[in-house]
Motif scaffolding. Structure first.
Motif, PDB file in Angstrom:
ATOM      1  N   ILE A  26       0.840  -1.206   0.000  1.00  0.00           N
ATOM      2  CA  ILE A  26       0.000   0.000   0.000  1.00  0.00           C
ATOM      3  C   ILE A  26       0.874   1.255   0.000  1.00  0.00           C
ATOM      4  CG2 ILE A  26      -1.664   1.336   1.353  1.00  0.00           C
ATOM      5  CD1 ILE A  26      -2.752  -1.417   2.369  1.00  0.00           C
ATOM      6  N   GLN A  27       1.900   1.260   0.828  1.00  0.00           N
ATOM      7  CA  GLN A  27       2.808   2.409   0.863  1.00  0.00           C
ATOM      8  C   GLN A  27       3.470   2.624  -0.495  1.00  0.00           C
ATOM      9  OE1 GLN A  27       6.018   2.186   3.687  1.00  0.00           O
ATOM     10  NE2 GLN A  27       6.798   4.199   3.189  1.00  0.00           N
ATOM     11  N   ASN A  28       3.932   1.534  -1.101  1.00  0.00           N
ATOM     12  CA  ASN A  28       4.580   1.656  -2.419  1.00  0.00           C
ATOM     13  C   ASN A  28       3.629   2.266  -3.446  1.00  0.00           C
ATOM     14  OD1 ASN A  28       6.896   0.525  -1.386  1.00  0.00           O
ATOM     15  ND2 ASN A  28       6.470  -1.536  -2.144  1.00  0.00           N
ATOM     16  N   GLY A  29       2.358   1.872  -3.376  1.00  0.00           N
ATOM     17  CA  GLY A  29       1.375   2.415  -4.305  1.00  0.00           C
ATOM     18  C   GLY A  29       1.167   3.902  -4.104  1.00  0.00           C
ATOM     19  N   GLN A 367      -0.634  -3.044  -4.664  1.00  0.00           N
ATOM     20  CA  GLN A 367       0.086  -1.804  -4.976  1.00  0.00           C
ATOM     21  C   GLN A 367      -0.661  -0.995  -6.031  1.00  0.00           C
ATOM     22  OE1 GLN A 367       4.337  -2.147  -5.396  1.00  0.00           O
ATOM     23  NE2 GLN A 367       4.485  -0.319  -6.683  1.00  0.00           N
ATOM     24  N   ARG A 368      -1.157  -1.670  -7.058  1.00  0.00           N
ATOM     25  CA  ARG A 368      -1.856  -0.945  -8.121  1.00  0.00           C
ATOM     26  C   ARG A 368      -3.160  -0.338  -7.616  1.00  0.00           C
ATOM     27  NH1 ARG A 368       0.011  -4.871 -12.710  1.00  0.00           N
ATOM     28  NH2 ARG A 368      -1.961  -5.961 -12.473  1.00  0.00           N
ATOM     29  N   THR A 369      -3.849  -1.067  -6.741  1.00  0.00           N
ATOM     30  CA  THR A 369      -5.077  -0.528  -6.156  1.00  0.00           C
ATOM     31  C   THR A 369      -4.763   0.692  -5.298  1.00  0.00           C
ATOM     32  OG1 THR A 369      -6.092  -2.720  -6.125  1.00  0.00           O
ATOM     33  CG2 THR A 369      -7.070  -1.061  -4.693  1.00  0.00           C
ATOM     34  N   ALA A 370      -3.689   0.599  -4.518  1.00  0.00           N
ATOM     35  CA  ALA A 370      -3.290   1.721  -3.668  1.00  0.00           C
ATOM     36  C   ALA A 370      -2.928   2.946  -4.512  1.00  0.00           C
ATOM     37  CB  ALA A 370      -2.116   1.315  -2.788  1.00  0.00           C
TER      38      ALA A 370
END
Length: 385
Positions: A26-29, A367-370
């Motif tokens: 999530i952070q990466n996103g 990640q993509r969702t975030a």
């Protein structure tokens, strides 16, 4: 945009991501969109089930240790627990030593299975000077009222012939005398905090044997025998310890382990998510956040009953902080979470695919969702006058 803080506090996504891996994805996103404009506080969560030890290990800077103990059928196995010397705290999961997953389907028999190995793990932690034990009691294979654990800790349960009773739930019916004089003295100054998501009493139609016995291998014929044995056990507790705990919510947890912890160890039974929130200092860390992001593998109507996202949202809402939930899939009546502090929900599933593909690509989908959520937040900030 001025600097703002996001707290990221998901549960694990079973068979796909640990809570730490989910939080990192999530952070990466978000970083793809916000670069250095945001500060992040990653707080991996759990609700007392799978992943609780890992979540607490991170918060308490604990290390895992492996020791040899007895499994539910008294075979030697290696079991792990975590210990933080800095915080003088041990994290123990009953399932490590006394769990249902340690037995084949054919071996499941609560007349015989014992919680002795859990007591051995507690003894091991006590040897290292801990002052607090956090004990998760989910996933047990036992219906012995925690007697096996107590025996490992030094409590003696004698029959009428002055012999120590045999392991297992059936033998509780043979208890004549209880001797606590040799209970491990190191327990005297130790706080025992129990992660317990079961509120069942010990006995009766809503008791541990009737409700949970079948999944541990109890047949219809076994159930009255096991319930009677637990009733006799509690009568002896009342007679010799002058304590009655059978109707306290959670007394029936883990095959009656709750009764042993309440009556003999003065333990504090709490919902698993509350234990994790407390130990991670969640309230202190969230109060200056602008957004909270939580999540779990599947979100449905069951989420509102003590699950991680609702526990997180409850604290966030005390500070009027928006809460976004991300999940692997959406189940029946997931909209119920909107009445319990969650503002919006996103699923990471991007396209129709089989379960194996979804699980294997969990971090990438997360990640993509975030990133998409971050873009939406950034757009909202631009639209503000």
């Amino acid at each position: 945009m001025s600097q703002f803080k996001i707290v990221i506090a998901p549960d694990s996504f079973k068979e796909s991501m640990t809570a730490t891996e989910a939080a990192t994805a999530i952070q990466n996103g978000f970083q793809e969109v916000f670069n250095d404009q945001v500060t992040y506080d990653l707080i991996p969560m759990a609700d007392g089930g799978e992943g609780t030890t890992e979540a607490l290990k991170e918060a308490l800077k604990a290390t895992s240790y492996t020791v040899q103990v007895k499994d539910p059928l008294f075979r030697n196995i290696d079991a792990s627990y975590a210990r933080s010397d800095q915080y003088e705290t041990a994290i123990i999961e009953m399932a490590e030593a006394s769990g249902l997953h340690l037995l084949t389907h054919e071996e499941r028999n609560p007349l015989q299975t014992s919680s002795y190995g859990t007591g051995q793990l507690i003894n091991e932690a006590l040897k290292h000077g801990v002052k607090k034990i956090i004990l998760g009691i989910g996933g047990s294979a036992t219906n012995d009222g925690g007697v096996g654990m107590l025996q490992a800790l030094g409590v003696s349960f004698k029959d009428v012939e002055h012999n120590e009773i045999k392991p297992g739930g059936a033998a509780l019916n043979t208890i004549d005398k209880i001797d606590t004089s040799h209970l491990n003295p190191l327990l005297q100054n130790v706080e025992i905090k129990v992660a317990c998501d079961v509120t069942n009493p010990l006995l009766g139609d809503q008791g541990t044997t009737v409700i949970y016995g079948p999944q541990k291998g109890a047949t219809e014929k076994m159930i009255p025998k096991l319930d009677s044995a637990l009733s006799h056990y509690h009568d002896k507790i009342k007679e010799e310890l002058q304590k009655s705990v059978k109707d306290i919510p959670g007394a029936g947890a883990a095959g009656g382990m709750g009764t042993a912890l309440l009556a003999f160890l003065d333990a504090n039974l709490q919902a698993g998510i509350d234990v994790v929130l407390d130990e991670t200092r969640f309230q202190e860390r969230v109060k200056d956040a602008q957004i909270v992001i939580t999540g779990e593998g599947k979100m449905d109507e069951q989420t509102i009953y003590g699950k991680t996202p609702i526990g997180v949202a409850k604290v966030a809402k005390a500070y009027d902080i928006p809460v976004i939930a991300i999940c692997g899939s959406l189940g029946d009546q997931y909209q119920e979470v909107y009445r319990h502090g969650i503002d919006t929900v996103f699923s990471i599933t991007e396209y129709p695919s089989d379960l194996k593909t979804t699980l294997e690509n969990g971090p990438q989908f997360m990640q993509r969702t975030a990133t998409n959520i971050a873009r939406l937040i950034k757009l909202n900030l631009k639209l503000k006058p």
